[in-house]
Motif scaffolding. Structure first.
Motif, PDB file in Angstrom:
ATOM      1  N   THR A  43       0.846  -1.186   0.000  1.00 48.19           N
ATOM      2  CA  THR A  43       0.000   0.000   0.000  1.00 48.19           C
ATOM      3  C   THR A  43       0.887   1.244   0.000  1.00 48.19           C
ATOM      4  O   THR A  43       2.102   1.146   0.168  1.00 48.19           O
ATOM      5  N   ILE A  44       0.258   2.398  -0.187  1.00 53.03           N
ATOM      6  CA  ILE A  44       1.011   3.651  -0.192  1.00 53.03           C
ATOM      7  C   ILE A  44       1.791   3.800   1.108  1.00 53.03           C
ATOM      8  O   ILE A  44       2.995   4.054   1.100  1.00 53.03           O
ATOM      9  N   LEU A  45       1.082   3.610   2.203  1.00 55.34           N
ATOM     10  CA  LEU A  45       1.737   3.772   3.504  1.00 55.34           C
ATOM     11  C   LEU A  45       2.871   2.773   3.700  1.00 55.34           C
ATOM     12  O   LEU A  45       3.924   3.120   4.233  1.00 55.34           O
ATOM     13  N   LEU A  73      -4.255  12.053  -0.768  1.00 56.12           N
ATOM     14  CA  LEU A  73      -4.443  10.616  -0.994  1.00 56.12           C
ATOM     15  C   LEU A  73      -4.953   9.891   0.256  1.00 56.12           C
ATOM     16  O   LEU A  73      -4.741   8.691   0.405  1.00 56.12           O
ATOM     17  N   GLU A  74      -5.630  10.642   1.142  1.00 57.15           N
ATOM     18  CA  GLU A  74      -6.044  10.020   2.416  1.00 57.15           C
ATOM     19  C   GLU A  74      -6.862   8.756   2.179  1.00 57.15           C
ATOM     20  O   GLU A  74      -6.703   7.764   2.878  1.00 57.15           O
ATOM     21  N   LYS A  75      -7.744   8.822   1.185  1.00 58.28           N
ATOM     22  CA  LYS A  75      -8.637   7.674   0.971  1.00 58.28           C
ATOM     23  C   LYS A  75      -7.872   6.480   0.412  1.00 58.28           C
ATOM     24  O   LYS A  75      -8.234   5.337   0.636  1.00 58.28           O
ATOM     25  N   GLU A  76      -6.818   6.795  -0.359  1.00 55.82           N
ATOM     26  CA  GLU A  76      -6.094   5.717  -1.033  1.00 55.82           C
ATOM     27  C   GLU A  76      -4.931   5.171  -0.213  1.00 55.82           C
ATOM     28  O   GLU A  76      -4.288   4.206  -0.622  1.00 55.82           O
ATOM     29  N   GLU A  92      -2.933  -0.154  -7.823  1.00 50.24           N
ATOM     30  CA  GLU A  92      -4.261   0.269  -8.269  1.00 50.24           C
ATOM     31  C   GLU A  92      -4.327   1.753  -8.630  1.00 50.24           C
ATOM     32  O   GLU A  92      -5.344   2.229  -9.108  1.00 50.24           O
ATOM     33  N   LEU A  93      -3.259   2.496  -8.358  1.00 48.11           N
ATOM     34  CA  LEU A  93      -3.276   3.935  -8.646  1.00 48.11           C
ATOM     35  C   LEU A  93      -3.021   4.198 -10.127  1.00 48.11           C
ATOM     36  O   LEU A  93      -2.330   3.433 -10.779  1.00 48.11           O
ATOM     37  N   TRP A 100      -0.422   9.479 -10.691  1.00 44.60           N
ATOM     38  CA  TRP A 100      -0.324   9.477  -9.225  1.00 44.60           C
ATOM     39  C   TRP A 100       0.885   8.714  -8.752  1.00 44.60           C
ATOM     40  O   TRP A 100       1.577   9.102  -7.818  1.00 44.60           O
ATOM     41  N   LYS A 101       1.131   7.606  -9.446  1.00 51.59           N
ATOM     42  CA  LYS A 101       2.271   6.780  -9.061  1.00 51.59           C
ATOM     43  C   LYS A 101       3.561   7.583  -9.145  1.00 51.59           C
ATOM     44  O   LYS A 101       4.394   7.532  -8.254  1.00 51.59           O
ATOM     45  N   GLN A 102       3.715   8.311 -10.275  1.00 54.94           N
ATOM     46  CA  GLN A 102       4.955   9.063 -10.447  1.00 54.94           C
ATOM     47  C   GLN A 102       5.091  10.140  -9.384  1.00 54.94           C
ATOM     48  O   GLN A 102       6.167  10.380  -8.850  1.00 54.94           O
TER      49      GLN A 102
END
Lengths: 247, 368
Positions: free
Chosen positions: A94-96, A126-129, A136-137, A141-143
């Motif tokens: 995940t992002i985190l 990006l709090e929700k993601e 999945e992004l 956004w990924k970059q």
């Protein structure tokens, strides 16, 4: 006189009989956005790898963040961030978790990581993601996330190797906003790109041809010097003389 | 140290989020154990046979009863149907047949001699030989029983014992082989793929630019698979004990330690492969074809090494699984101690040291 965070003096790198980088000399100031241009095979990557502490030069001198590239590679690595054209976060984290991992690799204390990653996620909206897998992004956004991760440990310099390859113009524009923001906070940005409009955004631009730095100045001065109305044209005039092609 | 833990944690995330990896990791051992235990067994059991009883007297019936009471055969009785035997063979419904002549009992009691005919389907020669041996043994047994009442001549009665495996449990032989195979697949393939994946994804670049020591990348890749493989070992051992009724005779701690050594051997091999390949497919192919096939062929659990030509035997000696197989067989099945396997252990240790050295040396600290 501003601090020099990168300085090269007659830096060369030979592979066998082939001189990939031929006596390049330049300096980069603190907080500067330094564009590092050159056609494929001009020696950009080789030079950048030396500056990142990934390979040793054959001759010449260079310091990065005040550390010598021959003897202090480890110290250099601690003070730089790096982002490549290949998307390089872990898709099934995940992002985190990605932030936590890279923060951990740079040895940041857990408390700092938590604090800063919350800030970062908020800042990027990006709090929700945050708990979604990075895979999945959307690419844009990924970059942006990859860039944020590259400067997460607050390096002195961030090296960006064609960071906007394959990204749409709107996102590229946003990406450059982030670069400006980073530079404003004192991070030096060393960026390679093939998009000549992006070169215009840089404070100073160098153009490498056949292993040598053929031109180095602000975009405005370069245009004046080569009597061109765009960096694209400057680049074309310089690169046309190249003998090497391809990587 | 903390950096290492962060890295290892990340590796576990990778493993647990990738269903394919999980399936290989924990599905494979179960499938292999079940396959080898039940489907691919070389044991002879419940063989269909036909007995043509042309005598139908007391003696013939006694003999038939003996055959029927064994686990090995499922018998059908026919009277004087010699031609039926041939057609049954052609249909493939029987693997062997026993023909008792019309005056079997009379001959036996009056002349002291009687003949029987055993016919076996030798298109599968090993099975045929086994069947003939079983039938001969049963007949011999019956003969002895008769001789108890009559005055015997000279007699040599062999007392046979199947050491370490009195029941002739076929699972015994392959469980060590399957364990070796699973480690080979799990450790070698998964490790090499996971390292190469980082190269392919471009994350390796980021790691190399970070202050994280490259050697540590290898360590953190290896640790999760070491842990998972040990879990796997427990799973396989549990399956063998509870499902296949193979008991562990030796010291389980010794077995674990030897297995850990072999796992490290496989991990080193995986790391070595990952250094020499740049795509996941290549790594997969190399570890599957390059490692699995030799493991299957040269470990000795499917094909006896002693029967192979010399050059192949030499090749077999460089397959690490071969030595591990010997160790597991000795420790697990025979209950032997370290004294009996130190030589094999030393060889494995040597191989591991060599592989690990090459892997570490070849690990490209710098991007090419």
């Amino acid at each position: 006189m501003p601090d020099k965070v990168i300085s090269c003096n007659n830096l060369s790198k030979q592979f066998g009989g082939f001189t990939a980088v031929n006596k390049i000399s330049f300096e980069v100031d603190k907080g500067e956005i330094f564009g590092f241009l050159g056609a494929n095979g001009a020696g950009k990557t080789t030079a950048m790898r030396i500056l990142c502490g990934l390979s040793y030069p054959s001759s010449g001198e260079a310091t990065v963040a005040g550390f010598d590239v021959y003897h202090k590679q480890e110290s250099i690595k601690k003070n730089i961030g790096y982002m490549s054209q290949k998307f390089s976060l872990y898709e099934n984290l995940t992002i985190l978790e990605n932030i936590e991992f890279f923060g951990g690799v740079y040895g940041l204390p857990r408390k700092d990581i938590r604090q800063r990653s919350n800030d970062l996620v908020q800042h990027l909206g990006l709090e929700k993601e945050a708990k979604k897998l990075v895979g999945e992004l959307p690419l844009g956004w990924k970059q942006k996330l990859a860039f944020s991760v590259a400067i997460f440990h607050r390096p002195k310099i961030v090296f960006l190797d064609e960071p906007t390859g394959g990204v749409d113009p709107v996102t590229r524009r946003q990406f450059w906003d982030m670069i400006y923001e980073a530079a404003a906070s004192g991070i030096t940005v060393f960026v390679t790109t093939h998009y000549m409009d992006e070169a215009e955004y840089c404070n100073r631009v160098s153009v490498m041809v056949d292993g040598k730095v053929e031109a180095l100045d602000t975009p405005a001065n370069l245009k004046k010097q080569f009597n061109s109305d765009s960096i694209d044209d400057v680049f074309y005039k310089l690169a046309r003389g190249a003998k090497r092609t391809g990587d | 140290m903390k950096q290492l833990l962060v890295f290892i944690k990340k590796e576990f995330y990778h493993v647990f989020r990738d269903r394919r990896t999980l399936l290989i990791l924990f599905g494979l051992p179960v499938v292999q154990i079940v396959l080898f235990g039940y489907a691919l067994t070389s044991e002879v059991k419940n063989i269909h046979m036909l007995i043509a009883d042309n005598a139908n007297d007391i003696n013939s019936q006694q003999l038939i009863a003996k055959i029927q009471s064994s686990d090995y055969f499922v018998t059908e009785k026919a009277i004087a149907a010699y031609t039926a035997i041939e057609s049954e063979f052609k249909k493939g419904s029987i693997k062997c047949a026993l023909v008792l002549p019309p005056h079997f009992g009379d001959d036996l009691l009056h002349t002291g001699k009687a003949q029987v005919q055993i016919i076996a389907d030798a298109s599968d020669p090993n099975t045929a030989k086994t069947l003939i041996a079983y039938l001969t043994a049963i007949i011999g047994n019956y003969q002895q029983q008769l001789n108890v009442n009559n005055a015997p001549g000279y007699q040599i009665i062999p007392e046979t014992r199947m050491l370490y495996n009195e029941e002739g449990n076929g699972s015994l032989n392959f469980v060590p082989g399957v364990i070796a195979l699973i480690f080979m697949i799990v450790c070698t393939t998964l490790t090499s793929v996971s390292v190469v994946k980082e190269k392919e994804m471009g994350t390796m670049e980021i790691l190399l630019v970070s202050p994280f020591k490259p050697i540590m990348v290898l360590v953190s890749k290896a640790v999760p698979y070491l842990v998972l493989s040990l879990l796997n070992l427990v799973l396989v051992l549990a399956l063998s004990v509870f499902l296949l009724k193979v008991e562990i005779r030796g010291n389980i701690i010794l077995l674990m330690l030897e297995s850990t050594l072999f796992i490290v051997t496989c991990l080193s091999l995986g790391l070595l492969i990952s250094n020499n390949t740049s795509s996941q497919q290549a790594a997969m192919l190399m570890s599957m074809m390059g490692m699995m096939l030799p493991t299957l062929l040269f470990t000795g659990f499917l094909f006896p090494l002693e029967n192979m030509p010399k050059p192949l035997q030499v090749i077999a000696n460089i397959v690490p699984a071969r030595w591990y197989y010997l160790i597991v067989k000795a420790v697990m099945l025979k209950g032997l101690g370290f004294r009996y396997v130190w030589k094999e252990t030393l060889i494995l240790l040597g191989m591991t040291a060599l592989l690990l050295t090459i892997a570490l040396k070849k690990f490209k600290i710098r991007l090419s």
